[in-house]
Scaffold this motif. Structure first.
Motif: not given
Length: 83
Positions: A1-17, A27-29, A31-34
């Motif tokens: 699954m891919m998330y942009n930086v803002l989504e990743a920041r707001n959902n970090l605990s879920k992404l780590i789980a 995680i993409a910036r 649209g480019v995976p980084v």
């Protein structure tokens, strides 16, 4: 699954789980995976709800337990003081 930086920041605990459970998170910036979150191969599995399990095995006595409203007042006081 891919998330942009803002989504990743707001959902970090879920992404780590998700990564802990074996999913690969990208995680993409713009649209480019980084970056990629992946589980560590040699990490020992951490039991979920370890504190709840410990508390069930070591219940508080009535003398140790505090009412919910007292705990909420202490938390509110600490937040107000910046502690």
């Amino acid at each position: 699954m891919m998330y942009n930086v803002l989504e990743a920041r707001n959902n970090l605990s879920k992404l780590i789980a998700d990564a802990e459970s074996g999913a690969e998170v990208t995680i993409a910036r713009r649209g480019v995976p980084v970056a990629r979150l992946v589980p560590i191969d040699d990490a020992r599995p951490r039991p979920r709800n370890a504190f709840a399990k410990w508390l069930q095995e070591h219940p508080l006595t009535p003398e140790q337990a505090r009412p919910v409203n007292e705990i909420e007042a202490i938390v509110a006081e600490n937040r107000a003081s910046g502690a």
